[in-house]
Scaffold this motif. Structure first.
Motif, mmCIF file in Angstrom:
data_model
loop_
_atom_site.group_PDB
_atom_site.id
_atom_site.type_symbol
_atom_site.label_atom_id
_atom_site.label_comp_id
_atom_site.label_asym_id
_atom_site.label_seq_id
_atom_site.Cartn_x
_atom_site.Cartn_y
_atom_site.Cartn_z
ATOM 1 N N THR A 87 0.825 -1.210 0.000
ATOM 2 C CA THR A 87 0.000 0.000 0.000
ATOM 3 C C THR A 87 0.855 1.256 0.000
ATOM 4 O O THR A 87 0.530 2.243 -0.659
ATOM 5 C CB THR A 87 -0.933 0.002 1.222
ATOM 6 N N VAL A 88 1.978 1.231 0.726
ATOM 7 C CA VAL A 88 2.871 2.396 0.750
ATOM 8 C C VAL A 88 3.502 2.605 -0.618
ATOM 9 O O VAL A 88 3.564 3.720 -1.136
ATOM 10 C CB VAL A 88 3.953 2.219 1.836
ATOM 11 N N VAL A 89 3.981 1.508 -1.234
ATOM 12 C CA VAL A 89 4.610 1.613 -2.548
ATOM 13 C C VAL A 89 3.603 2.083 -3.591
ATOM 14 O O VAL A 89 3.911 2.926 -4.441
ATOM 15 C CB VAL A 89 5.220 0.254 -2.950
ATOM 16 N N ASP A 90 2.383 1.548 -3.537
ATOM 17 C CA ASP A 90 1.351 1.952 -4.498
ATOM 18 C C ASP A 90 1.025 3.435 -4.378
ATOM 19 O O ASP A 90 0.825 4.130 -5.388
ATOM 20 C CB ASP A 90 0.080 1.128 -4.278
ATOM 21 N N GLU A 91 0.969 3.956 -3.158
ATOM 22 C CA GLU A 91 0.654 5.362 -2.964
ATOM 23 C C GLU A 91 1.759 6.262 -3.529
ATOM 24 O O GLU A 91 1.489 7.283 -4.174
ATOM 25 C CB GLU A 91 0.445 5.646 -1.472
ATOM 26 N N LEU A 92 3.010 5.869 -3.319
ATOM 27 C CA LEU A 92 4.121 6.643 -3.884
ATOM 28 C C LEU A 92 4.082 6.603 -5.409
ATOM 29 O O LEU A 92 4.333 7.605 -6.082
ATOM 30 C CB LEU A 92 5.451 6.102 -3.367
ATOM 31 N N VAL A 96 3.682 9.836 -8.075
ATOM 32 C CA VAL A 96 4.550 10.127 -9.220
ATOM 33 C C VAL A 96 3.721 10.270 -10.494
ATOM 34 O O VAL A 96 3.966 11.152 -11.330
ATOM 35 C CB VAL A 96 5.616 9.022 -9.379
ATOM 36 N N LEU A 97 2.713 9.410 -10.658
ATOM 37 C CA LEU A 97 1.845 9.512 -11.831
ATOM 38 C C LEU A 97 1.090 10.839 -11.847
ATOM 39 O O LEU A 97 0.903 11.447 -12.907
ATOM 40 C CB LEU A 97 0.855 8.348 -11.856
ATOM 41 N N ARG A 98 0.641 11.289 -10.674
ATOM 42 C CA ARG A 98 -0.063 12.573 -10.624
ATOM 43 C C ARG A 98 0.860 13.727 -11.018
ATOM 44 O O ARG A 98 0.440 14.681 -11.684
ATOM 45 C CB ARG A 98 -0.646 12.787 -9.224
ATOM 46 N N LEU A 99 2.125 13.642 -10.637
ATOM 47 C CA LEU A 99 3.087 14.663 -11.056
ATOM 48 C C LEU A 99 3.279 14.631 -12.567
ATOM 49 O O LEU A 99 3.352 15.679 -13.224
ATOM 50 C CB LEU A 99 4.427 14.437 -10.350
ATOM 51 N N ASP A 304 0.613 8.725 -26.695
ATOM 52 C CA ASP A 304 -0.357 9.563 -27.398
ATOM 53 C C ASP A 304 -1.016 8.752 -28.520
ATOM 54 O O ASP A 304 -0.629 7.622 -28.789
ATOM 55 C CB ASP A 304 0.312 10.827 -27.936
ATOM 56 N N PRO A 305 -2.017 9.297 -29.185
ATOM 57 C CA PRO A 305 -2.729 8.517 -30.215
ATOM 58 C C PRO A 305 -1.827 7.985 -31.311
ATOM 59 O O PRO A 305 -2.170 7.002 -31.966
ATOM 60 C CB PRO A 305 -3.754 9.523 -30.755
ATOM 61 N N GLY A 306 -0.689 8.613 -31.538
ATOM 62 C CA GLY A 306 0.220 8.118 -32.579
ATOM 63 C C GLY A 306 1.031 6.920 -32.156
ATOM 64 O O GLY A 306 1.819 6.395 -32.936
ATOM 65 N N GLY A 307 0.878 6.512 -30.895
ATOM 66 C CA GLY A 307 1.629 5.343 -30.428
ATOM 67 C C GLY A 307 3.014 5.686 -29.936
ATOM 68 O O GLY A 307 3.803 4.802 -29.608
ATOM 69 N N VAL A 308 3.374 6.952 -29.895
ATOM 70 C CA VAL A 308 4.675 7.373 -29.396
ATOM 71 C C VAL A 308 4.443 8.403 -28.302
ATOM 72 O O VAL A 308 3.339 8.842 -28.042
ATOM 73 C CB VAL A 308 5.545 7.963 -30.526
ATOM 74 N N GLY A 309 5.505 8.801 -27.663
ATOM 75 C CA GLY A 309 5.361 9.802 -26.614
ATOM 76 C C GLY A 309 6.197 9.447 -25.408
ATOM 77 O O GLY A 309 7.255 8.826 -25.526
ATOM 78 N N ASP A 310 5.701 9.824 -24.236
ATOM 79 C CA ASP A 310 6.503 9.681 -23.027
ATOM 80 C C ASP A 310 6.527 8.260 -22.484
ATOM 81 O O ASP A 310 7.339 7.948 -21.618
ATOM 82 C CB ASP A 310 5.966 10.640 -21.958
ATOM 83 N N GLN A 311 5.610 7.396 -22.928
ATOM 84 C CA GLN A 311 5.607 5.991 -22.507
ATOM 85 C C GLN A 311 5.586 5.860 -20.975
ATOM 86 O O GLN A 311 6.418 5.190 -20.363
ATOM 87 C CB GLN A 311 6.827 5.262 -23.072
ATOM 88 N N ILE A 312 4.616 6.521 -20.339
ATOM 89 C CA ILE A 312 4.495 6.474 -18.889
ATOM 90 C C ILE A 312 3.846 5.156 -18.467
ATOM 91 O O ILE A 312 2.819 4.753 -19.009
ATOM 92 C CB ILE A 312 3.656 7.659 -18.368
ATOM 93 N N VAL A 313 4.456 4.473 -17.499
ATOM 94 C CA VAL A 313 3.917 3.215 -16.991
ATOM 95 C C VAL A 313 2.752 3.519 -16.057
ATOM 96 O O VAL A 313 2.912 4.214 -15.048
ATOM 97 C CB VAL A 313 4.999 2.414 -16.238
ATOM 98 N N LEU A 314 1.565 3.017 -16.397
ATOM 99 C CA LEU A 314 0.374 3.237 -15.596
ATOM 100 C C LEU A 314 0.119 2.122 -14.595
ATOM 101 O O LEU A 314 -0.526 2.337 -13.575
ATOM 102 C CB LEU A 314 -0.849 3.374 -16.510
ATOM 103 N N ASP A 315 0.614 0.931 -14.880
ATOM 104 C CA ASP A 315 0.398 -0.185 -13.964
ATOM 105 C C ASP A 315 1.474 -1.234 -14.190
ATOM 106 O O ASP A 315 1.918 -1.453 -15.321
ATOM 107 C CB ASP A 315 -0.991 -0.816 -14.177
ATOM 108 N N ALA A 341 -8.457 8.555 -11.624
ATOM 109 C CA ALA A 341 -7.874 9.341 -10.546
ATOM 110 C C ALA A 341 -7.064 10.523 -11.073
ATOM 111 O O ALA A 341 -7.008 11.578 -10.454
ATOM 112 C CB ALA A 341 -6.979 8.447 -9.674
ATOM 113 N N LEU A 342 -6.440 10.323 -12.257
ATOM 114 C CA LEU A 342 -5.650 11.397 -12.860
ATOM 115 C C LEU A 342 -6.498 12.348 -13.691
ATOM 116 O O LEU A 342 -5.979 13.338 -14.204
ATOM 117 C CB LEU A 342 -4.552 10.786 -13.750
ATOM 118 N N ARG A 343 -7.778 11.986 -13.865
ATOM 119 C CA ARG A 343 -8.672 12.737 -14.731
ATOM 120 C C ARG A 343 -8.098 12.853 -16.151
ATOM 121 O O ARG A 343 -8.206 13.882 -16.826
ATOM 122 C CB ARG A 343 -8.929 14.151 -14.181
ATOM 123 N N ALA A 344 -7.467 11.759 -16.577
ATOM 124 C CA ALA A 344 -6.895 11.725 -17.926
ATOM 125 C C ALA A 344 -7.970 11.249 -18.902
ATOM 126 O O ALA A 344 -9.001 10.686 -18.534
ATOM 127 C CB ALA A 344 -5.690 10.796 -17.978
#
Length: 350
Positions: A87-92, A96-99, A304-315, A341-344
């Motif tokens: 739970t602690v690791v998940d919250e951290l 980071v994802l919110r940032l 992004d829709p083009g399949g490229v971009g920042d490649q952020i890990v969501l899970d 949660a990120l309102r993305a």
């Protein structure tokens, strides 16, 4: 990294530290968190290697401090710090994802989910079937008994030696007064022998316990598989009974499913195996390395829709299941919850 870690809420980490000034001075949890992140980014996961890097690598030294102000945490401290509950690791991770979302880096036009087999820190050859483990357990129990007997004999000899030494104390003191050092005896040697035997007994006991734990794990997995198959069979019987009651006859339904079913083995009729070095890992089929002793790790990455971009890990999640399709629903649900949660924006494709 310093800027990012400085913005994280580490209340959960601070709760683990004692208050009132008791004990040794604690390391700053924010510094330890930064140290672990930096080590992971450089592919270093051994606590001993991280400790060594803090003494010679300029990047690590800049985190813990340099010169007389440096306080290098030892590998035990680093291991205790990282051994938090999920739970602690998940919250951290969520912070980071919110940032990242605040910086506009989470563009979830496309979310790609895939799995990869990750090898555990366990020998592939140390994964055995129940029959092999039972044979090894008998050998290990015999080794423990032999070591216990040897230690008991050595302790008896040590007790006898102690009584003889006590009887010779007066004579030894007399020799020393005469300036004759004489022979101090082999008491120290016997003490070292006792320590060596105790270490061997401890090692044999730990090996026996690991083998027994692996056998218990196989038995628990077999019981769980049997219960799952019985539950499936009871569901088939209930469906048959419902059809028979609706039709008023069972003549056209065939025989009713039996109460008991045979327990089949999964994966080419191979007997299940358990590891004596990492009981949580499993032997899995890997497209790159044949079979691997490890885990099935699932990643969900946004772009992004083009399949490229920042490649952020969501899970990211690790499992003991060798196939990916059982993990997909959990990954999709976790990604949806994260994006909400990120309102993305909702991904167009998955």
């Amino acid at each position: 990294l310093r800027d990012i870690v400085a913005q994280l809420d580490i209340t959960a980490l601070n709760k683990r530290y004692r208050r009132g000034g008791t004990g040794r001075m604690a390391y700053d949890p924010r510094m330890l968190l930064l140290l672990w992140i930096y080590a992971a980014m450089n592919g270093i996961f051994s606590t001993r290697k991280i400790e060594a890097a803090c003494r010679r690598d300029i990047g690590f030294m800049s985190i813990v401090g340099v010169g007389g102000q440096a306080r290098v945490p030892d590998h035990t401290t680093l291991n205790r710090f990282i051994s938090y509950d999920d739970t602690v690791v998940d919250e951290l991770f969520a912070q980071v994802l919110r940032l990242c979302a605040a910086l506009g880096m989470v563009r979830a036009g496309v979310v790609a989910i895939d799995g990869t087999k990750v090898a555990a820190d366990a020998s592939f050859a140390k994964s055995h079937t129940a029959d092999a483990l039972a044979h090894q357990l008998r050998e290990a129990e015999a080794e423990v008994a032999a070591q216990q007997q040897a230690l008991q004999v050595a302790r008896g000899l040590r007790a006898r030696q102690a009584s003889i030494d006590e009887a010779e104390d007066a004579a030894e003191a007399a020799r020393r007064r005469r300036g004759d050092d004489g022979d101090d005896g082999d008491g120290q040697g016997m003490t070292e022998e006792l320590k060596s035997l105790a270490r061997k007994l401890r090692g044999a006991t730990e090996r026996r316990d690991r083998i027994q734990a692996a056998l218990d794990d196989l038995a628990a997995r077999k019981a769980a598989a049997q219960e799952a198959m019985r539950a499936a069979q009871r569901a088939k019987q209930a469906a048959w009974d419902a059809k028979a009651a609706a039709a008023g006859t069972s003549a056209r339904l065939g025989p009713r499913p039996r109460d008991e079913v045979a327990i089949t083995r999964a994966g080419r009729d191979q007997a299940p195996r358990a590891s004596v070095t990492d009981a949580d890992s499993r032997r899995m089929k890997s497209s790159k390395a044949g079979f691997v002793q490890g885990y099935n790790v699932q990643y969900a990455v946004a772009s992004d829709p083009g399949g490229v971009g920042d490649q952020i890990v969501l899970d990211a999640r690790a499992s003991q299941d060798g196939t990916d399709h059982h993990q997909l629903p959990e990954s999709v649900d976790a990604v949806k919850a994260t994006l909400d949660a990120l309102r993305a924006t909702t991904p167009a494709n998955t």
